[in-house]
Design an enzyme around this catalytic site. Structure first.
Site, PDB file in Angstrom:
ATOM      1  CG  ASP A 393      30.450  28.995  36.212  1.00 57.38           C
ATOM      2  OD1 ASP A 393      30.805  29.893  36.990  1.00 57.38           O
ATOM      3  OD2 ASP A 393      30.510  29.099  34.968  1.00 57.38           O
ATOM      4  CD  GLU A 446      28.880  32.444  39.297  1.00 61.12           C
ATOM      5  OE1 GLU A 446      29.600  33.450  39.251  1.00 61.12           O
ATOM      6  OE2 GLU A 446      28.829  31.611  38.376  1.00 61.12           O
TER       7      GLU A 446
END
EC number: 2.4.1.18
Length: 705
Positions: A393, A446
């Site tokens: 993330d 990401e």
């Protein structure tokens, strides 16, 4: 035995909870006699048990002492607390805690990537005595002690040993069993005692309680025959707590397993990506503010319950990817923040250590102990929970020192640039380690910038990167009124310019269906039927476009409301959405089984210039994909093709199977009329707001897949 001499000063550090080397005072020692000492601040009396005989120990300010002329190798201690309760214990200080000098060295150099095998709480048997070995990193602490019900949560009663003065503290406590709740009581240089959760805790109490729990790692796996998909990757992104609810409460991991497997088989996904299961205090953080990086959240059960879920998914040939949050952590006082009274895990300067947008703390990627911690947290889930991949993330926030900051609010690197060189090198090291050790485990970034080499072996060495540019451009196009879409065709064509610059996953993620952005259904213009048609058109375009696929839960049946983490999906929408779900099943089967579609290199434009009709078309191998982005039927629409063959319709989103108007093209023969740079062409009836996918019949009489 160690030769020592009794001084009041030795005992003072115990009473002040500032003892960093209790092994020099407590336990058995050879001084002017054989002496055994035990610090029991909750006791009013203590006895030593030798060969079933009980001998009084002398109380020297709660340091109880027994002297003997003979060496004593095997003994126990019985104490009576202030309430009169008697308890018999083994002396922790007659055992050496288990941690090797080499592990200490590797952790301190940032290269102990399996630190969870040493750190945390591990049930062990030493000298035929069962107990638990505790290890924690707290280099600036004056003292660290283990507290729990076993010592009435008394700081200092079980002081840990600062092994080799390394800042790594360890203690073996006999008698500790599975399910024991514990914390670390850390005495800081500010004279505070902080009650901290174990950073390496493998299980924790259910929120709002915050204790760490000792577990026994003895789960029996039966997934040895599972093979990860090497070609098609179709990912169902989900949040466990808001997928389905049990009368408003959470389902257990085990209860979720078969329900989820059944749903994935109905929809055809071969992989599930689970939003962070690592323990976190705040439900509305969705799991992205992690405190315990090595513990699956107890909201849904015990660690073995989560292992059961992964194991069952593997038994049904479904891969498991976990979201992993290596960028930042929250302020919760019981967690990593100011762990030993200092900014141990984060950068001290807020220009480096504080996220301006999220109000969280950025890991100090240059501190070796932190590097070992983060890398170990990644490897742990692959090793101990058999997961098939990790989605990292907020990678952009790790890479850029000026992420979310204005000029003057950030500190340049040693070269004067805005790249966090420490974070970049750590990401590279983690990926290299995982790919070298674990066959076919994938890592996903990401990452929303143009930073080069995210998925190259010489770069950060991720397997995949989320194509956020494609996602935003495509959703913006579909949000447009069909009348004006012809002016936005560039939204669809631009991503082709960079589609092979990285290995991409096409994500339609949770971030796009929250905070007022609306569900995928609500993003679409038109009335109810047109919205559903647009959703089917969008999904067909997504599954036809090169790249691996990721779809957030609810979108597979066109949920009408946006995602709410505090409730379950709107399963009532299946009344209309079942036809979308049927399409998803067929698109997944096409994508997984047809080389034309799972081979990302199979792409060439047929026509992207028909702005008048707002129709685009391209080849995936020998498959022909045509998309009509207006609510107008295009009869006898001509498309150039490569083969003088009969073309078979394999997907038509207007089919009655998907509750459409059933404008079909069951079989079309190519004619020798050149078009779009092809030697042949076909004419089809193109339904409104629909996708049509056709393949040439091969010599054996079947479509060419």
């Amino acid at each position: 035995m160690i030769k020592l001499y009794n001084t009041c000063m030795d005992f003072k550090c115990l009473n002040d909870v500032e003892c960093s080397h209790p092994e020099k005072i407590l336990g058995p020692h050879l001084e002017d006699a054989y002496i055994i000492r035990a610090y029991i601040p909750i006791a009013r009396a203590a006895f030593i048990l030798i060969d079933n005989k009980k001998y009084q120990m002398i109380d020297n300010g709660k340091v109880f002492e027994y002297r003997s002329d003979n060496e004593i190798n095997d003994y126990k201690i019985l104490y009576i607390d202030d309430s009169g309760y008697e308890k018999t214990i083994d002396d922790p200080y007659r055992f050496r805690p288990e941690i090797s000098d080499y592990d200490i060295y590797l952790y301190g150099t940032g290269r102990l990537f399996e630190a969870y095998k040493t750190f945390g709480a591990h049930l062990k048997t030493i000298k035929d005595v069962s107990g638990c070995n505790f290890v924690v990193w707290a280099p600036s602490a004056l003292s660290v002690s283990v507290v729990g019900n076993f010592n009435h949560w008394t700081p200092g009663m079980h002081p840990m040993i600062n092994v080799n003065d390394s800042g790594i503290w360890a203690l073996f406590i006999p008698g500790i069993k599975e399910n024991e709740v514990y914390k670390f009581a850390i005495k800081t240089k500010n004279n505070e005692i902080k009650m901290k959760t174990d950073p390496f805790a493998f299980y924790t109490e259910k929120r709002p309680r915050t204790g760490s729990i000792v577990i026994n790692d003895d789960f029996h796996w039966t997934d040895n025959s599972f093979k990860r998909s090497e070609n098609a990757l179709s990912i169902y992104e989900m949040h466990l707590g808001s997928w389905k609810r049990n009368n408003g409460d959470y389902y257990n991991y085990r209860e979720i397993a078969d329900m989820l497997i059944d749903h994935l088989k109905k929809t055809g996904f071969n992989c599930v990506e689970i939003m962070p299961v690592m323990e976190h205090p705040l439900d509305i953080s969705w799991g992205y503010q992690v405190v315990n990086y090595f513990a699956p959240t107890s909201r849904y059960g015990k660690p073995d319950d989560f292992k059961y879920l992964v194991n069952r998914l593997h038994e049904n040939n479904i891969m498991v990817i976990l979201d992993f949050v290596p960028a930042h952590f929250p302020d919760d006082d019981y967690g990593l923040y100011m762990f030993d009274g200092t900014h141990l895990y984060d950068y001290e300067d807020p220009r480096m250590g504080r996220t301006p947008d999220w109000g969280t703390n950025i890991f100090d990627f240059g501190r070796n102990g932190v590097r070992s911690f983060i890398a170990s947290a990644a490897v742990f889930w692959i090793d101990k929970y058999h997961v098939d991949g990790l989605r990292f993330d907020a990678v952009t926030s790790m890479i850029y020192l000026d992420f979310g900051r204005k000029p003057g609010e950030w500190i340049p690197n040693i070269n004067g640039g805005n790249i966090n060189l420490e974070a970049v090198s750590l990401l590279k090291e983690i990926n290299d380690y995982i790919h070298n050790k674990y066959y076919n485990v994938i890592t996903v970034a990401e990452e929303s910038s143009t930073y080069p080499g995210i998925t190259s072996e010489s770069g950060l060495n991720f397997n995949y990167k989320w194509n956020l540019g494609w996602m935003h451009d495509t959703l913006d196009f579909f949000h447009e009124d069909p009348l004006y879409r012809k002016y936005r065709i560039n939204n669809l064509t631009f991503s082709v310019m960079y589609m092979y610059s990285e290995n991409f996953i096409l994500p339609v993620s949770h971030d796009e269906v929250v905070y007022g952005k609306g569900s995928l259904y609500r993003k679409m213009p038109g009335n109810k039927n047109e919205k559903i048609s647009n959703v089917k058109l969008f999904l067909s375009y997504m599954f036809s476009y090169p790249g691996k696929k990721l779809l957030f839960m609810g979108n597979e049946f066109a949920q009408k409301n946006e995602w709410n983490v505090l409730s379950q999906l709107s399963w009532n929408d299946l009344d209309d959405g079942k036809y979308v779900m049927e399409l998803i099943h067929d698109l997944n089967n096409l994508y997984k089984n047809d080389f034309n579609f799972y081979n990302d290199k199979n792409f060439s434009w047929i026509d992207f210039n028909d702005k008048t009709n707002t129709v685009i078309s391209f080849n995936r191998g020998n498959a022909v994909c045509i998309f009509n982005f207006t609510p107008v039927e295009r009869e006898n629409y001509a498309i150039g093709v490569d083969y003088p063959s009969r073309y078979i319709e394999i997907i038509n989103t207007d089919s009655k199977k998907y509750n459409g108007g059933n404008i079909l093209n069951e079989s079309i023969y190519a004619c020798k009329y050149p078009m779009h740079g092809r030697r042949y062409s076909i004419e089809i009836d193109l339904p409104p707001l629909a996708a049509v996918i056709m393949e040439p019949e091969d010599l054996n009489g079947s479509s060419g897949n």
